[in-house]
Scaffold this motif. Structure first.
Motif, short mmCIF file in Angstrom:
data_model
loop_
_atom_site.label_atom_id
_atom_site.label_comp_id
_atom_site.label_asym_id
_atom_site.label_seq_id
_atom_site.Cartn_x
_atom_site.Cartn_y
_atom_site.Cartn_z
N ASP A 365 0.92 -1.30 -0.06
CA ASP A 365 0.16 0.23 -0.08
C ASP A 365 0.86 1.23 -0.09
OD1 ASP A 365 -2.17 -1.55 0.13
OD2 ASP A 365 -2.67 -1.24 2.30
N GLN A 366 1.83 1.30 0.86
CA GLN A 366 2.76 2.33 0.75
C GLN A 366 3.56 2.61 -0.64
OE1 GLN A 366 5.17 3.03 4.45
NE2 GLN A 366 4.35 1.23 5.33
N LEU A 367 4.08 1.60 -1.01
CA LEU A 367 4.67 1.66 -2.33
C LEU A 367 3.65 2.25 -3.49
CD1 LEU A 367 6.68 -1.73 -2.47
CD2 LEU A 367 7.66 0.57 -2.48
N MET A 368 2.65 1.72 -3.37
CA MET A 368 1.37 2.33 -4.49
C MET A 368 1.33 3.74 -4.35
SD MET A 368 0.73 0.18 -6.93
CE MET A 368 -0.85 0.85 -7.44
N ALA A 369 0.97 4.00 -2.88
CA ALA A 369 0.65 5.50 -2.72
C ALA A 369 1.95 6.41 -3.28
CB ALA A 369 0.40 5.71 -1.40
N THR A 370 3.17 6.25 -2.76
CA THR A 370 4.33 6.79 -3.08
C THR A 370 4.55 6.87 -4.51
OG1 THR A 370 5.29 6.05 -1.05
CG2 THR A 370 6.63 7.16 -2.49
N TYR A 371 4.24 5.69 -5.33
CA TYR A 371 4.44 5.66 -6.56
C TYR A 371 3.39 6.77 -7.31
CZ TYR A 371 5.19 3.90 -11.57
OH TYR A 371 5.66 3.84 -12.83
N GLN A 398 11.98 11.22 -8.06
CA GLN A 398 13.08 10.10 -8.09
C GLN A 398 12.77 8.76 -7.59
OE1 GLN A 398 15.67 12.70 -5.48
NE2 GLN A 398 16.70 13.78 -7.26
N PHE A 399 12.06 8.81 -6.72
CA PHE A 399 11.50 7.37 -6.17
C PHE A 399 10.84 6.74 -7.34
CE2 PHE A 399 7.84 5.09 -4.93
CZ PHE A 399 8.36 4.05 -4.05
N SER A 400 9.84 7.61 -8.06
CA SER A 400 9.12 6.70 -9.05
C SER A 400 10.09 6.34 -9.87
CB SER A 400 8.26 7.76 -9.68
OG SER A 400 7.60 7.32 -10.86
N GLU A 401 10.98 7.03 -10.34
CA GLU A 401 12.37 6.48 -11.33
C GLU A 401 13.06 5.27 -10.83
OE1 GLU A 401 15.98 8.12 -13.89
OE2 GLU A 401 14.74 9.50 -12.73
N THR A 402 13.32 5.30 -9.32
CA THR A 402 14.13 4.09 -9.05
C THR A 402 13.17 3.06 -8.72
OG1 THR A 402 15.41 5.82 -7.55
CG2 THR A 402 15.60 3.40 -7.10
N PHE A 403 11.91 3.24 -8.58
CA PHE A 403 10.79 2.15 -8.16
C PHE A 403 10.67 1.24 -9.51
CE2 PHE A 403 6.62 0.57 -8.55
CZ PHE A 403 6.38 -0.12 -7.37
N GLU A 404 10.77 2.04 -10.67
CA GLU A 404 10.55 1.31 -11.97
C GLU A 404 12.00 0.33 -12.46
OE1 GLU A 404 7.68 4.32 -14.11
OE2 GLU A 404 9.92 4.50 -14.57
N LYS A 405 13.01 0.95 -11.95
CA LYS A 405 14.22 0.53 -12.30
C LYS A 405 14.62 -0.67 -11.41
CE LYS A 405 16.46 4.43 -14.60
NZ LYS A 405 17.52 5.41 -14.64
#
Length: 435
Positions: A365-371, A398-405
């Motif tokens: 849930d935290q990952l989805m909300a932050t993304y 920056q989180f979004s980009e790192t999350f994808e990679k």
């Protein structure tokens, strides 16, 4: 004595019309005998006031309406089943094609199956670990669930299918878990890739493969998913196994339905697909699930490509209405080098994920909300530039980009246990000071 009919009226592609027929049923097997004595197999697909339409399993070449004759065999297409099916490869008609001896059949099953009474259907439960982070944490798969993967032409859905088939497991019940893998209208290089992966990883030992290739008869393409599910039902409900069925590609199946409907001169529905396509899909997808009083289960991952990358196309639209969510692949992510290119914002699993554990649900849930916040910040940065973002917004971008990679993207042979997936998620969340 089986009656022979010399009343063939018309041959139209894979379909043959026979007049003045009585006492036959839809799905019944038949054969056409040519003047040379050669026999071609077929099955009844339509009955209208004594006129019967049969679909050929083989070529129509040489069939003469005047000199050929038809016989109806009084039974449906069947699959010989046995526990020895594991590790074997069959074509779409259930015939062994792996140069191994014929299996000793314990039973012969009608491939149309037996519909499950809704009141005897149990809810999906019991986590199936695929080893792919973006599925296990964000779109988890449960026993009895039907979770399709929607791809776009050119995206590596075949790689994802092979990775899931090779890696999926049930913690604590590995010996009671099997895969039934069906290719529908696949190119030979795709089939060859699947087989190489199954043999390389040893997954072939717990897998039953049904292979229908692009050059095989269209009737075989219609039979293939039913053959696969018949094998799965036998293993699940008579051998008490937990079976994961992977069907790829259901779009090829739908194209065959449209081709047959056109040859039969049926009134077309949306984009030329027959009006009964939705109910036909339901007859396949509804065979998966858990049954009250049965120890085994059937979980299904149908894979399909969306023509024109369009989720509202009749094939994904019908699939989405029947199944329990979907995993969407993204062309934009694939262009960035993200593999598997799963679009987590457009994907969902409609089954309650709380049974995995509160810690998994909390991190997910935290990952989805932050993304979501990071994706919005990234879009703003594209429009207004980095200088327009606040320090917090820049952090989210920056989180979004790192999350994808680092989270979505994963090596095709990389297996991540759920604990590893959680650890990576927590580390990524530490990048954002305020959540």
């Amino acid at each position: 004595m089986i009656k022979a009919y010399r009343t063939i009226q018309e041959v139209s592609g894979p379909l043959v019309v026979i007049n003045n027929v009585q006492g036959v049923a839809t799905g019944e097997l038949a054969e056409i005998e040519l003047p040379t004595g050669e026999r071609r197999r077929c099955r009844v697909v339509e009955i209208d006031k004594g006129a019967v339409v049969v679909q050929l399993f083989e070529s129509a070449e040489g069939i003469s309406p005047i000199a050929s004759k038809a016989r109806f065999l009084g039974r449906a297409l069947e699959l010989a089943v046995s526990g020895d099916m594991l590790g074997r490869v069959f074509n779409g008609f259930g015939e062994a094609i792996d140069n191994s001896p014929m299996i000793l059949a314990e039973a012969n099953k009608d491939i149309n199956g037996c519909p499950t009474n809704p009141i005897s259907r149990d809810v999906p439960a019991g986590f199936i670990e695929t080893g792919i982070s973006v599925i296990d944490a964000l779109n988890p798969l449960f026993k009895g669930q039907r979770l399709p993967i929607f791809s776009c032409p050119g995206l590596p859905h075949e790689m994802i299918a092979a990775q899931i088939a090779c890696q999926a497991k049930l913690n604590g019940d590995a010996d009671n878990f099997a895969i039934v893998f069906a290719t529908i209208g696949a190119a030979f290089h795709e089939y060859d890739y699947f087989m190489r992966e199954f043999n390389r990883t040893g997954a072939i030992d717990r897998t039953v493969v049904f292979a229908n290739l692009a050059g095989d008869p269209t009737a075989q393409r219609i039979a293939t998913p039913r053959m696969a599910l018949t094998a799965a039902e036998y293993l699940a409900f008579e051998k008490d196994m937990h079976v994961l069925v992977i069907l790829t590609d259901m779009t090829n199946y739908a194209e065959t339905l449209r081709e047959i409907a056109f040859a039969a001169k049926e009134v077309p529905g949306r984009q030329g697909y027959p009006g009964y396509m939705h109910s036909d899909f339901a007859a396949i997808y509804e065979r998966a699930g858990r049954r009250i009083g049965k120890s085994g289960s059937i979980t299904m991952i149908p894979m399909l490509t969306m023509p024109g990358d369009d989720k509202t196309h009749p094939v994904p639209d019908a699939t989405g209405h029947i199944t329990d969510g979907q995993i969407m692949l993204s062309r934009d992510l694939y262009k960035k080098g993200i593999v598997p290119p799963v679009d987590v914002l457009r994907s969902q699993s409609r089954v309650n994920d709380k049974t995995i554990g509160a810690d998994v649900s909390d991190v997910a849930d935290q990952l989805m909300a932050t993304y979501v916040k990071g994706a919005a910040a990234g879009e703003l940065m594209k429009i207004a530039g980095e200088s327009a973002l606040s320090a917090s917004e820049l952090q989210y971008a920056q989180f979004s980009e790192t999350f994808e990679k680092c989270y979505i993207s994963q090596g095709r042979n990389e297996y991540r246990q759920i604990e590893d997936t959680l650890a990576i998620g927590r580390e990524l969340l530490s990048m954002v000071e305020e959540r």
